[in-house]
Design an enzyme around this catalytic site. Structure first.
Site, short mmCIF file in Angstrom:
data_model
loop_
_atom_site.label_atom_id
_atom_site.label_comp_id
_atom_site.label_asym_id
_atom_site.label_seq_id
_atom_site.Cartn_x
_atom_site.Cartn_y
_atom_site.Cartn_z
N GLN A 99 0.82 -1.22 0.00
CA GLN A 99 0.00 0.00 0.00
C GLN A 99 0.85 1.27 0.00
O GLN A 99 0.59 2.20 -0.76
CB GLN A 99 -0.93 0.00 1.23
CG GLN A 99 -1.93 1.16 1.23
CD GLN A 99 -2.57 1.41 2.59
OE1 GLN A 99 -2.10 0.90 3.61
NE2 GLN A 99 -3.63 2.18 2.61
N ASP A 101 10.34 -6.40 -4.25
CA ASP A 101 9.28 -7.03 -3.45
C ASP A 101 9.40 -8.53 -3.61
O ASP A 101 9.96 -8.99 -4.61
CB ASP A 101 7.89 -6.54 -3.91
CG ASP A 101 6.86 -6.65 -2.80
OD1 ASP A 101 6.57 -7.78 -2.36
OD2 ASP A 101 6.34 -5.61 -2.34
N ILE A 102 8.83 -9.27 -2.67
CA ILE A 102 8.81 -10.74 -2.83
C ILE A 102 7.69 -11.13 -3.81
O ILE A 102 7.71 -12.19 -4.41
CB ILE A 102 8.65 -11.42 -1.45
CG1 ILE A 102 9.06 -12.89 -1.53
CG2 ILE A 102 7.23 -11.26 -0.91
CD1 ILE A 102 9.27 -13.54 -0.17
N ARG A 103 6.71 -10.21 -3.94
CA ARG A 103 5.60 -10.44 -4.88
C ARG A 103 5.99 -9.99 -6.28
O ARG A 103 6.94 -9.23 -6.44
CB ARG A 103 4.38 -9.60 -4.48
CG ARG A 103 3.74 -10.02 -3.21
CD ARG A 103 2.80 -8.95 -2.71
NE ARG A 103 3.51 -7.92 -1.99
CZ ARG A 103 2.94 -6.96 -1.26
NH1 ARG A 103 1.64 -6.89 -1.19
NH2 ARG A 103 3.65 -6.08 -0.62
N TYR A 162 2.54 -7.58 16.19
CA TYR A 162 2.97 -6.49 15.30
C TYR A 162 3.53 -5.32 16.13
O TYR A 162 4.62 -4.82 15.85
CB TYR A 162 1.75 -6.05 14.48
CG TYR A 162 1.94 -4.84 13.62
CD1 TYR A 162 2.87 -4.83 12.58
CD2 TYR A 162 1.16 -3.69 13.81
CE1 TYR A 162 3.01 -3.71 11.77
CE2 TYR A 162 1.28 -2.58 13.00
CZ TYR A 162 2.22 -2.59 11.98
OH TYR A 162 2.35 -1.49 11.17
C1 AKB Z 1 -2.50 -1.72 11.06
O1 AKB Z 1 -3.70 -1.48 11.20
O2 AKB Z 1 -1.96 -2.77 11.44
C2 AKB Z 1 -1.62 -0.67 10.43
C3 AKB Z 1 -0.97 0.19 11.46
C4 AKB Z 1 -1.78 1.11 12.27
O3 AKB Z 1 0.22 0.15 11.59
N1 AKB Z 1 -2.39 0.11 9.52
#
Ligand code: AKB
Length: 321
Positions: free
Chosen positions: A17, A39-41, A146
């Site tokens: 994105q 990119d890997i894609r 994350y």
């Molecule tokens: C997500 O929603 O994981 C991302 C971010 C806020 O880093 N868009």
């Protein structure tokens, strides 16, 4: 206007994105041949034919090193990552990709004296963080994999800057809204999906509840912020922990109302799912006064301007098919 200098840029994760729009912006600025997309894609049709492209696995240290040496790269933008929602489905891969790619590229950048941009996120914050106007420096206890990788990454970047003098710069992106390329696997993705629903079916079911406020930003602002922080004189980058970055804050109900002002028969419904607890653990709004003071960050798009631009561009894109 194109800039004349000796920059040779590598974008890793160029088909995502952010990647497609950042690659296009960097190519317009530094010249197509000076921005290698990878990119890997397979190559996104949005950047195809506009400059060099290489298939690259961001975790493959040897392949990355070979590419960097061959192309005499001076700056890397490392965008490859698993986002929050996908990361919760596969936490092991989230750790391996997000940390593995960063570690190898930090070492490479030290060895080859390369400048690095690495994106962080509002996901570094957690339920114990003050939720409104979250300050730059505050409690940071992320509860998603994350978020954990992003905060660990911030600390690593700061460490490499202090220990090895690496010029690494970072921002904490809020949810990013764009029409050119779809997001993939984030908790804030509803704020893009809603536009597709509104234009195609005049209806959308949100996976977040109506009053879930989150920090958001239009992609044009995010790309400008990324290039501005990278071009700022080094002495202005006083923090090597990622900068808070902010523009808009809204809920699904509020963005739906804004869309309704242009598509009056648009209807939204709510079916919160596994994304909801992730969103509930994040701030509702961000204080980015440190970025504004240090390197002059200023957003341009408010909710109304962003919605108008999204609807106009996405309608045209969908018409073309
Ligand atoms: C997500 O929603 O994981 C991302 C971010 C806020 O880093 N868009």
């Amino acid at each position: 206007m194109q800039e004349k200098n000796n920059e040779k840029i590598l974008v890793i994760g160029a088909c995502g994105q952010i990647g497609v729009e950042l690659t296009a912006a960097l190519r317009a600025k530094y010249g197509n041949e000076n921005v290698v997309a990878s990119d890997i894609r397979e190559e996104s049709k949005l950047i195809k034919g506009t400059g060099p492209f290489v298939i690259l696995d961001a975790m493959d240290a040897e392949a990355t090193r070979n590419l960097v040496k061959k192309e005499k790269i001076t700056t890397i933008y490392l965008l490859a990552a698993l986002l929050s929602a996908t990361g919760e489905k596969n936490p092991k891969l989230a750790w391996e990709l997000n940390m593995g790619s960063l570690r190898q590229i930090l070492d490479l950048c030290v060895d080859e004296k390369i400048k690095l941009f690495w994106p962080s996120s509002i996901a570094v914050f957690g339920p114990t963080t003050p939720r409104e106007n979250t300050p730059q420096r505050t409690v940071v206890e992320p509860t998603t994999m994350y978020g954990i990788t992003k905060y660990t990454g911030e600390l690593l970047c700061q460490y490499y800057n202090r220990r090895f003098g690496l010029d690494v710069r970072s921002v904490r992106y809020p949810g990013l809204i764009s029409w050119k390329s779809p997001p993939g696997g984030g908790t804030t993705d509803y704020a893009v999906e809603i536009f597709y629903g509104a234009i195609k079916e005049k209806t959308y079911t949100s996976f977040l509840s109506e009053n879930t406020y989150l920090p958001m930003m239009y992609m044009d602002d995010a790309i400008r912020a990324t290039i501005e922080i990278m071009e700022a004189p080094a002495e202005k980058i006083k923090s090597r922990i990622a900068y808070n970055l902010s523009a808009i804050s809204f809920s699904p109900k509020e963005i739906a109302e804004s869309i309704k002002s242009q598509i009056p028969d648009f209807k939204i419904s709510y079916a919160p799912d596994f994304h909801q607890p992730i969103a509930d653990s994040w701030p509702q709004s961000i204080d980015d006064s440190v970025a504004r003071a240090d390197w002059g960050w200023k957003h341009e798009y408010d909710l109304e301007k962003m919605v108008a631009d999204m609807l106009k561009n996405l309608k045209e894109k969908l018409k073309k098919g």
